[in-house]
Write a protein that holds these residues in place. Structure first.
Motif, PDB file in Angstrom:
ATOM      1  N   GLY A 199      88.720  -4.367   4.205  1.00  0.00           N
ATOM      2  CA  GLY A 199      88.354  -4.998   2.934  1.00  0.00           C
ATOM      3  C   GLY A 199      87.206  -5.956   3.091  1.00  0.00           C
TER       4      GLY A 199
ATOM      5  N   GLN B 145      94.597  -9.940  -7.303  1.00  0.00           N
ATOM      6  CA  GLN B 145      93.164 -10.219  -7.392  1.00  0.00           C
ATOM      7  C   GLN B 145      92.635 -10.577  -6.002  1.00  0.00           C
ATOM      8  OE1 GLN B 145      91.329 -13.708  -9.365  1.00  0.00           O
ATOM      9  NE2 GLN B 145      90.567 -12.226 -10.857  1.00  0.00           N
TER      10      GLN B 145
ATOM     11  N   ARG C 122     100.467 -12.727   1.438  1.00  0.00           N
ATOM     12  CA  ARG C 122      99.264 -13.300   0.824  1.00  0.00           C
ATOM     13  C   ARG C 122      99.203 -14.807   1.087  1.00  0.00           C
ATOM     14  NH1 ARG C 122      95.276 -11.819  -3.818  1.00  0.00           N
ATOM     15  NH2 ARG C 122      94.294 -13.852  -3.993  1.00  0.00           N
TER      16      ARG C 122
ATOM     17  N   THR D   4      82.795  -3.381   1.301  1.00  0.00           N
ATOM     18  CA  THR D   4      82.612  -3.853  -0.086  1.00  0.00           C
ATOM     19  C   THR D   4      81.420  -4.793  -0.196  1.00  0.00           C
ATOM     20  OG1 THR D   4      84.253  -5.492   0.556  1.00  0.00           O
ATOM     21  CG2 THR D   4      84.961  -3.805  -1.011  1.00  0.00           C
ATOM     22  N   THR D   5      81.447  -5.837   0.642  1.00  0.00           N
ATOM     23  CA  THR D   5      80.439  -6.878   0.514  1.00  0.00           C
ATOM     24  C   THR D   5      79.062  -6.346   0.905  1.00  0.00           C
ATOM     25  OG1 THR D   5      82.222  -8.355   1.163  1.00  0.00           O
ATOM     26  CG2 THR D   5      80.041  -9.325   0.998  1.00  0.00           C
TER      27      THR D   5
ATOM     28  N   LEU E 134      84.981 -15.843  -0.447  1.00  0.00           N
ATOM     29  CA  LEU E 134      84.181 -15.541   0.730  1.00  0.00           C
ATOM     30  C   LEU E 134      83.045 -14.590   0.347  1.00  0.00           C
ATOM     31  CD1 LEU E 134      83.882 -15.748   3.827  1.00  0.00           C
ATOM     32  CD2 LEU E 134      85.360 -13.741   4.011  1.00  0.00           C
TER      33      LEU E 134
ATOM     34  N   GLY F 180      89.491  -7.383  -9.629  1.00  0.00           N
ATOM     35  CA  GLY F 180      90.837  -7.112 -10.119  1.00  0.00           C
ATOM     36  C   GLY F 180      91.392  -8.274 -10.917  1.00  0.00           C
TER      37      GLY F 180
ATOM     38  N   ILE G  34      97.766  -5.358  -0.490  1.00  0.00           N
ATOM     39  CA  ILE G  34      97.283  -4.676  -1.688  1.00  0.00           C
ATOM     40  C   ILE G  34      98.276  -3.592  -2.132  1.00  0.00           C
ATOM     41  CG2 ILE G  34      95.926  -2.872  -0.543  1.00  0.00           C
ATOM     42  CD1 ILE G  34      93.592  -3.718  -2.355  1.00  0.00           C
TER      43      ILE G  34
ATOM     44  N   ILE H 132      98.327 -10.707  -9.566  1.00  0.00           N
ATOM     45  CA  ILE H 132      98.625 -11.262  -8.238  1.00  0.00           C
ATOM     46  C   ILE H 132      97.816 -10.605  -7.123  1.00  0.00           C
ATOM     47  CG2 ILE H 132     100.964 -12.009  -8.856  1.00  0.00           C
ATOM     48  CD1 ILE H 132     101.994  -9.530  -7.327  1.00  0.00           C
TER      49      ILE H 132
END
Ligand code: HEM
Ligand code: SF4
Lengths: 72, 412
Positions: free
Chosen positions: B243, B360, B105, B247-248, B366, B355, B94, B358
């Motif tokens: 991450g 995103q 990535r 968030t989730t 998931l 986002g 990121i 590149i």
């Protein structure tokens, strides 16, 4: 309509295969694979959604009219 | 009265502002958004940056190779005090520009691909069902974060990475410590604890190669002179662990709150399970859980719709506001699971919650799958679920950072 996908730009976000599953899929590496490079007009909305959503601008749609598709 | 901030800057909008409702941005953001697509805003350290609230401008800027995500640059803005902590610069993937970004990535792409995510769905349904069994067995009330919203993504990311779930209390607490820290020192302390933990874990995997999970697979690819050094691997492990769950989990929690507060929408979702994917994207749009789609710095002067972003100036894209750009989302403050209407199944994905460009979100498919399963199972098994405290009694997180609630008491 002619569809291309640039695997060097693809970041494997997966929108294309969700938007147009008959046209795009993914390889073992997670990156885009074009299943049908010359889909019929009925797939246009789906393909344009994929082109629009692709975050890394990997998908290109050559529209009849703006670009003459050569006869095979 | 003597502040180092120049008089001109005092008139600037002060970023960030707290939400007054768990799923809607502050009225200050709303007024800003109505004034135009780009704004100068003032940060905690007195510096000013651009805040983008226009959807089209945000997409263009986030896809522009002249915008750098390199957090180790001196001109990269620290939009919150905690982001000044050395652990964040450089945070893996990121916080890197191409070519390093693309290399790392792509190493991870197979593990987060649609196919991989689809293959995981059955096991996520199973673990989610077990969590509901436990809640029903214990009986109401329940604390939905601890009993449901957090264990789902936490178990999934542990399993995927090969991090022992037995250590969940530790890594969850340190993640919140890092992401919600009020100061750079606190963030650094929490981040270092996670770093040391992952360092030990990777050492163990090096001693016993061939284990399950992404980290074991990557241990085999470490090459100090190649594309993945051991330090790179540690940074990647940290980024994925961070991450992958906070968030989730907060998206599950705020999604449940939003659905409970919109009973007609919840009923529409129950009546037609086919709208579930679109409903999840509409929730992602509304809740904009990270509040921010991305932060960048311009490496050259960039002209956009009559504005000029100068080289060295910082840019913050607000997901809460770009997701409410009326040009793209008519009646944007309304929550509507049928927003995508009869259009293509993917058309609800236009929001910028993950986002754009590149960077995103790597984990977006998931996350979408986890959210679909979490909402479907919960409302199917506990149809009369309700909040156990009034909405305005929910302890909410402050602005500009991962949005969420500290606890979510529910009953049935
Ligand atoms: C609802 C849940 C999630 C939200 C809202 C979210 C949001 C985001 C956003 C906005 C970005 C882009 C940041 C930028 O451009 O600067 C991002 C990137 C990223 N996310 Fe997520 N995320 C979520 C879940 C996940 C999950 C489950 C993972 C799994 C490990 C994950 C891993 C990542 C990674 C590695 C990146 C960096 C990608 C890159 O730079 O190429 N996220 N996420
Ligand atoms: S939408 Fe774009 S980035 Fe995503 S998989 Fe398809 S081509 Fe790749």
């Amino acid at each position: 309509m002619k569809v291309t996908a640039d695997r060097r730009r693809c970041m494997a976000a997966g929108h294309c295969a969700i938007s147009a599953p008959t046209v795009f899929d993914h390889g073992e590496d997670g990156l885009v694979v074009v299943l049908d490079a010359d889909p019929g007009e009925d797939a246009r909305e789906a393909v344009e959604t994929a082109e629009d959503l692709c975050p890394s601008r990997a998908i290109a749609v050559e529209t009849a009219g703006t670009e003459r598709v050569p006869a095979r | 009265m003597t502040t180092p901030i120049p008089t001109e800057d005092k008139r600037l909008f002060a970023y960030p502002q707290d939400r007054s409702c768990p799923w809607q941005p502050s009225s200050g953001y709303r007024e800003l958004g109505e004034r135009g697509p780009l704004h100068r805003v003032r940060l905690w350290d007195g510096k000013s940056i651009w805040m983008v609230t226009g959807h089209a401008q945000a997409r263009r800027l986030l896809a522009d190779p002249r915008m750098s995500a390199d957090r180790s640059r001196d001109d990269f803005p620290a939009v919150l005090p905690r982001l000044d902590a050395p652990i964040f610069k450089p945070i893996a993937i990121i916080g890197f520009d191409p070519p390093v970004h693309d290399i790392h990535r792509r190493m991870l792409a197979p593990d987060f691909s649609l196919k991989q995510v689809r293959a995981l769905r059955g096991s996520v349904e199973e673990l989610t069902g077990k969590l509901v069994d436990d809640m029903l067995r214990k009986g109401p009330p329940a604390e939905l974060i601890e009993d449901y919203a957090l264990p789902i993504p936490s178990m999934v990311i542990s399993e995927l990475l090969g991090v022992p779930y037995d250590d969940h209390a530790f890594f969850e607490a340190k993640t919140v410590g890092l992401l919600q820290a009020k100061s750079a020192q606190d963030a650094e302390a929490a981040g270092r604890a996670l770093w040391d933990y992952l360092d030990e874990l990777i050492t163990a995997k090096e001693r016993e190669p061939g284990g399950e999970g992404v980290l074991s697979r990557l241990v085999g690819r470490v090459d100090e002179d190649g594309d993945l050094t051991r330090e790179d691997l540690l940074r990647i492990a940290l980024a994925l662990l961070l991450g992958g769950h906070d968030t989730t989990s907060q998206m599950i929690a705020l999604g449940v709150v939003t659905l409970l507060e919109h009973p007609h929408q919840l009923a529409a979702l129950r009546a037609d399970p086919g709208v579930l994917p679109a409903a999840v994207d509409e929730l992602l749009r509304m809740v904009s859980v990270t509040d921010v789609s991305g932060v960048r710095v311009a490496t050259e002067d960039i002209e956009i719709d009559g504005y000029v972003i100068r080289a060295g100036e910082g840019v913050l894209v607000s997901s809460s506001m770009t997701n409410r750009d009326p040009e793209v989302f008519p009646d944007p403050y309304r929550f509507d699971v049928h927003r995508a209407g009869g259009r293509n199944a993917a058309s609800g994905r236009h929001h910028l919650t993950f986002g754009f460009g590149i960077h995103q979100c790597l984990g977006q498919n998931l996350a979408r799958m986890e959210l679909e399963v979490a909402f479907a199972v919960l409302f199917d098994r506990i149809p009369d679920l309700r909040l156990a405290v009034p909405l305005d009694g929910l302890p909410t997180r402050s602005g500009g950072t991962m949005q969420g609630v500290h606890t979510l008491p529910v009953e049935w």
